[in-house]
Motif scaffolding. Sequence first.
Motif, short mmCIF file in Angstrom:
data_model
loop_
_atom_site.label_atom_id
_atom_site.label_comp_id
_atom_site.label_asym_id
_atom_site.label_seq_id
_atom_site.Cartn_x
_atom_site.Cartn_y
_atom_site.Cartn_z
N GLN A 92 -2.21 -10.34 -5.37
CA GLN A 92 -2.60 -11.51 -6.37
C GLN A 92 -1.96 -12.65 -5.97
O GLN A 92 -0.81 -12.55 -5.55
CB GLN A 92 -2.11 -10.94 -7.86
CG GLN A 92 -3.20 -9.88 -8.33
CD GLN A 92 -2.72 -9.69 -9.85
OE1 GLN A 92 -1.35 -9.76 -10.15
NE2 GLN A 92 -3.70 -9.14 -10.61
N PHE B 223 -2.07 -2.81 -2.27
CA PHE B 223 -2.25 -4.10 -3.06
C PHE B 223 -1.06 -4.18 -3.84
O PHE B 223 -0.70 -3.42 -4.52
CB PHE B 223 -3.70 -3.91 -3.80
CG PHE B 223 -4.01 -4.99 -4.62
CD1 PHE B 223 -4.56 -6.02 -3.87
CD2 PHE B 223 -3.78 -5.23 -5.87
CE1 PHE B 223 -5.34 -7.13 -4.73
CE2 PHE B 223 -4.01 -6.23 -6.65
CZ PHE B 223 -4.71 -7.30 -6.04
N HIS C 93 0.59 -6.82 -6.91
CA HIS C 93 0.28 -7.61 -8.29
C HIS C 93 1.63 -7.73 -8.79
O HIS C 93 2.54 -6.99 -8.68
CB HIS C 93 -0.92 -6.83 -9.19
CG HIS C 93 -0.63 -5.32 -9.45
ND1 HIS C 93 -0.08 -5.02 -10.66
CD2 HIS C 93 -0.87 -4.38 -8.99
CE1 HIS C 93 -0.11 -4.05 -10.74
NE2 HIS C 93 -0.60 -3.05 -9.66
N ARG D 101 3.07 -9.28 -13.12
CA ARG D 101 2.81 -9.69 -14.56
C ARG D 101 2.59 -11.44 -14.55
O ARG D 101 3.28 -11.79 -13.72
CB ARG D 101 3.68 -9.41 -15.53
CG ARG D 101 4.00 -8.12 -15.99
CD ARG D 101 3.19 -7.27 -16.81
NE ARG D 101 2.05 -6.73 -16.02
CZ ARG D 101 0.86 -6.29 -16.74
NH1 ARG D 101 0.68 -6.21 -17.92
NH2 ARG D 101 -0.09 -5.77 -15.84
N MET D 102 1.66 -11.82 -15.41
CA MET D 102 1.51 -13.38 -15.16
C MET D 102 2.78 -14.11 -15.46
O MET D 102 2.92 -15.10 -14.56
CB MET D 102 0.49 -13.60 -16.37
CG MET D 102 -0.04 -15.17 -15.86
SD MET D 102 -0.60 -15.37 -14.48
CE MET D 102 -2.46 -15.16 -14.71
N GLU E 296 6.01 -13.90 -14.38
CA GLU E 296 6.21 -13.64 -12.90
C GLU E 296 5.69 -14.46 -12.13
O GLU E 296 6.08 -14.90 -11.20
CB GLU E 296 6.65 -12.18 -12.66
CG GLU E 296 7.68 -11.57 -13.15
CD GLU E 296 8.13 -10.29 -12.43
OE1 GLU E 296 8.52 -10.40 -11.30
OE2 GLU E 296 7.73 -9.34 -13.05
N ASP F 45 -8.88 -5.86 -6.01
CA ASP F 45 -8.00 -5.64 -7.37
C ASP F 45 -8.29 -4.20 -8.03
O ASP F 45 -7.54 -3.75 -8.96
CB ASP F 45 -8.03 -6.79 -8.32
CG ASP F 45 -7.04 -6.90 -9.54
OD1 ASP F 45 -5.95 -5.94 -9.16
OD2 ASP F 45 -7.53 -7.35 -10.62
N THR G 83 -1.40 0.80 -4.79
CA THR G 83 -1.25 -0.38 -5.39
C THR G 83 0.10 -0.25 -6.28
O THR G 83 0.59 0.84 -6.78
CB THR G 83 -2.17 -0.91 -6.32
OG1 THR G 83 -2.12 -0.21 -7.83
CG2 THR G 83 -3.78 -0.53 -6.08
N LEU G 84 0.73 -1.61 -6.26
CA LEU G 84 2.23 -1.51 -6.88
C LEU G 84 2.55 -2.75 -7.66
O LEU G 84 1.84 -3.97 -7.18
CB LEU G 84 3.26 -1.74 -5.64
CG LEU G 84 3.82 -0.62 -5.36
CD1 LEU G 84 4.98 -0.90 -4.22
CD2 LEU G 84 4.65 0.19 -6.29
N ASP G 85 2.90 -2.66 -8.84
CA ASP G 85 3.47 -3.75 -9.54
C ASP G 85 4.86 -4.37 -9.03
O ASP G 85 5.90 -3.49 -8.87
CB ASP G 85 3.67 -3.51 -10.90
CG ASP G 85 4.06 -4.74 -11.81
OD1 ASP G 85 4.86 -5.45 -11.27
OD2 ASP G 85 3.36 -4.71 -12.98
N GLY H 6 7.18 -6.26 -9.81
CA GLY H 6 7.94 -6.48 -10.85
C GLY H 6 8.99 -5.19 -11.29
O GLY H 6 9.94 -5.20 -11.70
N ASP I 231 1.72 0.60 -13.15
CA ASP I 231 2.76 0.37 -12.25
C ASP I 231 2.45 0.76 -10.93
O ASP I 231 2.82 0.02 -9.76
CB ASP I 231 3.91 1.15 -12.63
CG ASP I 231 4.38 0.59 -14.14
OD1 ASP I 231 4.27 -0.75 -14.32
OD2 ASP I 231 4.90 1.31 -14.93
N THR J 72 -0.96 2.85 -8.46
CA THR J 72 -1.93 3.80 -8.25
C THR J 72 -1.89 4.04 -6.84
O THR J 72 -1.32 3.75 -5.94
CB THR J 72 -3.03 2.90 -8.45
OG1 THR J 72 -3.39 2.26 -7.37
CG2 THR J 72 -3.03 1.71 -9.73
#
Lengths: 218, 218
Positions: A12, A129, A131, A133-134, A136, A176, A184-186, A188, B182, B184
């Motif tokens: 993102q 992938f 991504h 939070r908005m 951040e 996405d 996939t990973l956040d 933050g 967080d 996947t």
Amino acid sequence: MKTTTVFTIGRQFGSGGRSVGRRLAEKLEIPFYDRELIALAAKESGLSETLFENADEKATSSLFYSMVMGTYPLGGGAIAGRSEMPLNDQLFLIQSKTIHALAEKGSCVIVGRCADYVLRDLPNVLNIFIHARMPERIKRAIENYGEDEKKAESVCIKKDKQRANFYNYYSDRKWDQSETYDLTLDSGVLGLEGSVDLIIAYDEMFRKTEGKKRMVST
Amino acid sequence: MKTTTVFTIGRQFGSGGRSVGRRLAEKLEIPFYDRELIALAAKESGLSETLFENADEKATSSLFYSMVMGTYPLGGGAIAGRSEMPLNDQLFLIQSKTIHALAEKGSCVIVGRCADYVLRDLPNVLNIFIHARMPERIKRAIENYGEDEKKAESVCIKKDKQRANFYNYYSDRKWDQSETYDLTLDSGVLGLEGSVDLIIAYDEMFRKTEGKKRMVST
């Protein structure tokens, strides 16, 4: 047992995905390709780098299509036998060829450009992938990309739409969506450095596996 | 530094997500809640377990709504002050209360039931989603759930739609979208056991972080 891994990183806008990719490449001492890829593709095709930059991660629009189908100056049919294709599609094909050539050379990190889809038949590819939070992403857009404070959120959303359009146009998958990727990973949750470490741990486990079950086409 | 982690596991039907969750709980020696959750919720509310089973991971339908709004036998207004709500919504609220109570007790694994959304304000929760390629899911649906070979794929798709409807109805997020979680994982890349090990490695890194950036509401 695998001896090389090609990491593809979707991200993102403002998620720090590009930084994660660069740091990952540094830590593993392997090549990193992002905009550099464009320069390489341009060099190989003999076409101007500006053409690639304008088309970078953009899907063919119908307006653009008709323009190209008309009299767009492609240097006297620069790409023989492909003159009936929209310019962006031709550039995508050239770029895909470059991506394949790079992946065959050995381990590397490739950011964006549908690389996961382009390399879907290789067994040593990990598709990731990133991504966030908005809040951040807004912070990063302002601090790292110099975006205006009031416009930063809409810039993030617009850039993501552009990337999704590009990805969904050139692949049969959805940008996405979790099932498009292996992981996939956040960014933050662990931070950028922690995210890199988790991906390295993931790769160490991945290398010990036989083949890749995700290769089964659906 | 965190001393407990609540793992919530979303999963595609046939992805092995439930097994990953169970194995994770076994390895970490912490409680595992899936259907057991329903029994607990039923016990606490005094309502019949069958009611919960019928409503399990199903969103309120308008038909069902009108039925309930009419003369559905709720045991003489079993849930005081909520009689104007559809039955499934009432059951969801009771289940959410149970999920909160379990999460406050300490580390555990909770599968499905919108637990990630229900626990969105807690700092020690890791939200994980497990998916897999369709051929593997079909195989699992036939071998583990006794589905008919010809119907297995459509069963997977239908079950996922039901889960997505349930999740999207009760949360402001989208089921199966990477940014909802967080982490996947495609369970086919490392296998179920490898996926569990990666989640444990992730948790070890997570516990060393301060707070949780994902808590910032968007």
